[in-house]
Design a protein around this motif. Structure first.
Motif, PDB file in Angstrom:
ATOM      1  N   VAL A 147      -5.139  -9.541  -2.142  1.00 15.14           N
ATOM      2  CA  VAL A 147      -5.253  -8.182  -1.614  1.00 15.14           C
ATOM      3  C   VAL A 147      -6.630  -7.967  -0.994  1.00 15.14           C
ATOM      4  O   VAL A 147      -6.751  -7.479   0.132  1.00 15.14           O
ATOM      5  N   THR A 148      -7.696  -8.368  -1.708  1.00 15.51           N
ATOM      6  CA  THR A 148      -9.046  -8.082  -1.211  1.00 15.51           C
ATOM      7  C   THR A 148      -9.388  -8.879   0.038  1.00 15.51           C
ATOM      8  O   THR A 148     -10.045  -8.368   0.953  1.00 15.51           O
ATOM      9  N   VAL A 149      -8.945 -10.126   0.128  1.00 16.62           N
ATOM     10  CA  VAL A 149      -9.285 -10.979   1.272  1.00 16.62           C
ATOM     11  C   VAL A 149      -8.234 -10.886   2.376  1.00 16.62           C
ATOM     12  O   VAL A 149      -8.561 -10.868   3.563  1.00 16.62           O
ATOM     13  N   PHE A 150      -6.962 -10.800   1.986  1.00 25.43           N
ATOM     14  CA  PHE A 150      -5.871 -10.814   2.972  1.00 25.43           C
ATOM     15  C   PHE A 150      -5.202  -9.457   3.161  1.00 25.43           C
ATOM     16  O   PHE A 150      -4.258  -9.343   3.938  1.00 25.43           O
ATOM     17  N   GLY A 151      -5.672  -8.458   2.450  1.00 26.03           N
ATOM     18  CA  GLY A 151      -5.085  -7.132   2.595  1.00 26.03           C
ATOM     19  C   GLY A 151      -3.661  -7.046   2.090  1.00 26.03           C
ATOM     20  O   GLY A 151      -2.978  -6.050   2.331  1.00 26.03           O
ATOM     21  N   GLY A 152      -3.185  -8.101   1.418  1.00 27.65           N
ATOM     22  CA  GLY A 152      -1.824  -8.094   0.892  1.00 27.65           C
ATOM     23  C   GLY A 152      -0.751  -8.315   1.936  1.00 27.65           C
ATOM     24  O   GLY A 152       0.443  -8.252   1.619  1.00 27.65           O
ATOM     25  N   ARG A 153      -1.137  -8.582   3.188  1.00 29.21           N
ATOM     26  CA  ARG A 153      -0.151  -8.741   4.275  1.00 29.21           C
ATOM     27  C   ARG A 153       0.754  -9.938   4.006  1.00 29.21           C
ATOM     28  O   ARG A 153       0.304 -11.093   3.971  1.00 29.21           O
ATOM     29  N   VAL A 154       2.047  -9.685   3.852  1.00 29.29           N
ATOM     30  CA  VAL A 154       2.992 -10.740   3.490  1.00 29.29           C
ATOM     31  C   VAL A 154       3.088 -11.794   4.584  1.00 29.29           C
ATOM     32  O   VAL A 154       3.165 -12.993   4.293  1.00 29.29           O
TER      33      VAL A 154
ATOM     34  N   GLY B 274       4.008  -0.667   9.299  1.00 26.64           N
ATOM     35  CA  GLY B 274       5.289  -1.112   8.763  1.00 26.64           C
ATOM     36  C   GLY B 274       5.289  -2.530   8.232  1.00 26.64           C
ATOM     37  O   GLY B 274       6.352  -3.055   7.872  1.00 26.64           O
ATOM     38  N   ASN B 275       4.118  -3.184   8.161  1.00 31.61           N
ATOM     39  CA  ASN B 275       4.049  -4.540   7.616  1.00 31.61           C
ATOM     40  C   ASN B 275       4.208  -4.510   6.101  1.00 31.61           C
ATOM     41  O   ASN B 275       3.665  -3.621   5.427  1.00 31.61           O
ATOM     42  N   ASP B 276       4.955  -5.473   5.562  1.00 40.02           N
ATOM     43  CA  ASP B 276       5.111  -5.573   4.115  1.00 40.02           C
ATOM     44  C   ASP B 276       3.788  -5.961   3.471  1.00 40.02           C
ATOM     45  O   ASP B 276       3.079  -6.846   3.969  1.00 40.02           O
ATOM     46  N   LEU B 277       3.480  -5.319   2.344  1.00 46.60           N
ATOM     47  CA  LEU B 277       2.234  -5.576   1.634  1.00 46.60           C
ATOM     48  C   LEU B 277       2.501  -5.871   0.166  1.00 46.60           C
ATOM     49  O   LEU B 277       3.314  -5.195  -0.483  1.00 46.60           O
ATOM     50  N   ILE B 278       1.808  -6.877  -0.359  1.00 39.15           N
ATOM     51  CA  ILE B 278       1.760  -7.085  -1.800  1.00 39.15           C
ATOM     52  C   ILE B 278       0.667  -6.174  -2.361  1.00 39.15           C
ATOM     53  O   ILE B 278      -0.444  -6.132  -1.820  1.00 39.15           O
ATOM     54  N   THR B 279       0.981  -5.448  -3.404  1.00 33.22           N
ATOM     55  CA  THR B 279       0.012  -4.541  -4.021  1.00 33.22           C
ATOM     56  C   THR B 279      -0.544  -5.165  -5.303  1.00 33.22           C
ATOM     57  O   THR B 279      -0.009  -6.161  -5.810  1.00 33.22           O
ATOM     58  N   THR B 280      -1.596  -4.554  -5.817  1.00 32.07           N
ATOM     59  CA  THR B 280      -2.158  -5.050  -7.082  1.00 32.07           C
ATOM     60  C   THR B 280      -1.140  -4.906  -8.216  1.00 32.07           C
ATOM     61  O   THR B 280      -1.107  -5.744  -9.116  1.00 32.07           O
ATOM     62  N   LYS B 281      -0.312  -3.867  -8.166  1.00 37.08           N
ATOM     63  CA  LYS B 281       0.734  -3.717  -9.189  1.00 37.08           C
ATOM     64  C   LYS B 281       1.766  -4.838  -9.093  1.00 37.08           C
ATOM     65  O   LYS B 281       2.240  -5.343 -10.113  1.00 37.08           O
ATOM     66  N   ASP B 282       2.103  -5.238  -7.859  1.00 39.85           N
ATOM     67  CA  ASP B 282       3.028  -6.360  -7.669  1.00 39.85           C
ATOM     68  C   ASP B 282       2.442  -7.636  -8.275  1.00 39.85           C
ATOM     69  O   ASP B 282       3.136  -8.390  -8.975  1.00 39.85           O
TER      70      ASP B 282
ATOM     71  N   ALA C 290       8.419 -12.102  -1.965  1.00 37.49           N
ATOM     72  CA  ALA C 290       9.579 -11.194  -1.989  1.00 37.49           C
ATOM     73  C   ALA C 290       9.358  -9.998  -2.907  1.00 37.49           C
ATOM     74  O   ALA C 290      10.088  -9.003  -2.829  1.00 37.49           O
ATOM     75  N   ALA C 291       8.346 -10.089  -3.781  1.00 38.50           N
ATOM     76  CA  ALA C 291       8.087  -9.016  -4.749  1.00 38.50           C
ATOM     77  C   ALA C 291       7.273  -7.872  -4.156  1.00 38.50           C
ATOM     78  O   ALA C 291       7.013  -6.880  -4.837  1.00 38.50           O
ATOM     79  N   ALA C 292       6.862  -8.006  -2.883  1.00 44.07           N
ATOM     80  CA  ALA C 292       6.021  -6.991  -2.255  1.00 44.07           C
ATOM     81  C   ALA C 292       6.748  -5.648  -2.179  1.00 44.07           C
ATOM     82  O   ALA C 292       7.895  -5.580  -1.733  1.00 44.07           O
ATOM     83  N   THR C 293       6.065  -4.604  -2.575  1.00 46.06           N
ATOM     84  CA  THR C 293       6.662  -3.258  -2.534  1.00 46.06           C
ATOM     85  C   THR C 293       5.931  -2.315  -1.585  1.00 46.06           C
ATOM     86  O   THR C 293       6.385  -1.188  -1.368  1.00 46.06           O
ATOM     87  N   GLY C 294       4.795  -2.754  -1.024  1.00 46.03           N
ATOM     88  CA  GLY C 294       3.990  -1.865  -0.192  1.00 46.03           C
ATOM     89  C   GLY C 294       4.292  -2.001   1.292  1.00 46.03           C
ATOM     90  O   GLY C 294       4.944  -2.953   1.735  1.00 46.03           O
ATOM     91  N   LYS C 295       3.814  -1.034   2.057  1.00 47.57           N
ATOM     92  CA  LYS C 295       3.898  -1.045   3.520  1.00 47.57           C
ATOM     93  C   LYS C 295       2.575  -0.502   4.066  1.00 47.57           C
ATOM     94  O   LYS C 295       1.979   0.410   3.488  1.00 47.57           O
ATOM     95  N   ASP C 296       2.110  -1.064   5.197  1.00 48.67           N
ATOM     96  CA  ASP C 296       0.948  -0.472   5.834  1.00 48.67           C
ATOM     97  C   ASP C 296       1.409   0.506   6.914  1.00 48.67           C
ATOM     98  O   ASP C 296       2.615   0.719   7.118  1.00 48.67           O
ATOM     99  N   GLU C 297       0.480   1.111   7.625  1.00 54.33           N
ATOM    100  CA  GLU C 297       0.832   2.150   8.595  1.00 54.33           C
ATOM    101  C   GLU C 297       1.615   1.607   9.780  1.00 54.33           C
ATOM    102  O   GLU C 297       2.264   2.378  10.506  1.00 54.33           O
TER     103      GLU C 297
END
Length: 262
Positions: free
Chosen positions: A219-226, A174-182, A165-172
């Motif tokens: 992030v590196t293996v899964f691309g952060g895809r929620v 529109g998928n929710d992404l967890i970022t390194t900052k998250d 739920a803490a994910a703040t990113g989006k990919d092109e």
């Protein structure tokens, strides 16, 4: 471990790290693996087609590492999670997640030393890897501390749901992404809370670094895809059609892995 064993381990580590630097440099000049061809042909998961998923039975052995548990749940390693070869698990980590041959040799060798076993001759059960403060450590993103939950194969679902739920990113798309900052923010929160509530709390510098780099693999293996991480973290299942986001020809090296510290 005796003097000669320590000396052998020292020269092995030096050799692995030297080889790792060469692979890291080679990754900079060689072409990346093509999308849909990250998992080698002939290996489980080639083209995103993973073997049948089966959740573990009560008698099966599992550990705190979702990556290893997923290999067992898909039958890539022993579904029971028992009698696993150190050599075999390294080979399957390399093929499934595209970590480098140096990473996939060093980590199982480290685990064998931790368990006082022979890398080439002995086997292990997944549960054995959860020796406290060996590889497993306090302030995990996904588990309660050992002081509160001795069985580290048991996921703490509220932690995982909060992380997703803490994910703040989006990919092109529109998928929710967890970022390194998250991830960095959630790691800091987990460590602060664990330190406050666990009177037996411990987190060495080694485990702090290991926990940070391990978290960064989301992030590196899964691309952060929620949506993919929901399957991987909550069910320890590899999503259909998924392949590692690590596309370097020689995989994620130890050198590159250590640069991902959050």
């Amino acid at each position: 471990m005796g003097f000669f064993e320590n000396l052998t381990s020292f020269f092995f580590d030096v050799g692995i790290l030297s080889w790792d630097v060469l692979l890291t440099l080679s990754n900079l000049v060689k072409r990346n693996r093509r999308v849909r061809h990250v998992t080698p042909q002939g290996q489980p998961g080639y083209g995103g087609c993973w073997p049948e998923y089966r959740p573990p039975r009560e008698t099966d052995s599992r550990c705190s590492c979702p990556a290893l548990n997923a290999l067992a749940n898909h039958g890539i390693i022993s579904r029971s999670g028992r009698d696993i070869s150190f050599v075999e698990v390294g080979n399957h980590i390399r093929a499934t997640y595209n970590f480098s041959p140096t990473f996939c040799s060093f980590v199982p060798h480290f685990a064998a030393r931790m368990l006082n076993k022979s890398y080439s001759k002995d086997t292990f059960d997944l549960k054995e890897l959860d020796l406290h403060n060996g590889i497993e450590h306090d302030a995990s993103l996904l588990r309660l501390d050992t002081a509160f939950q001795p069985d580290q194969s048991i996921k703490h679902v509220p932690f995982i749901e909060e992380l997703l739920a803490a994910a703040t990113g989006k990919d092109e798309d529109g998928n929710d992404l967890i970022t390194t900052k998250d991830l960095s923010r959630m790691l800091g929160k987990r460590r602060a809370i664990a330190r406050a509530v666990n009177e037996n709390f411990s987190l060495s510098f080694f485990h702090k670094i290991f926990g940070s780099t391990n978290a960064a693999t989301l992030v590196t293996v899964f691309g952060g895809r929620v949506d993919h991480l929901h399957s991987f973290l909550l069910h320890e299942r590899l999503p259909e059609g998924w392949e590692s986001h690590i596309r370097q020809p020689y995989g994620m090296t130890l050198t590159t892995f250590n640069k991902t510290i959050l």
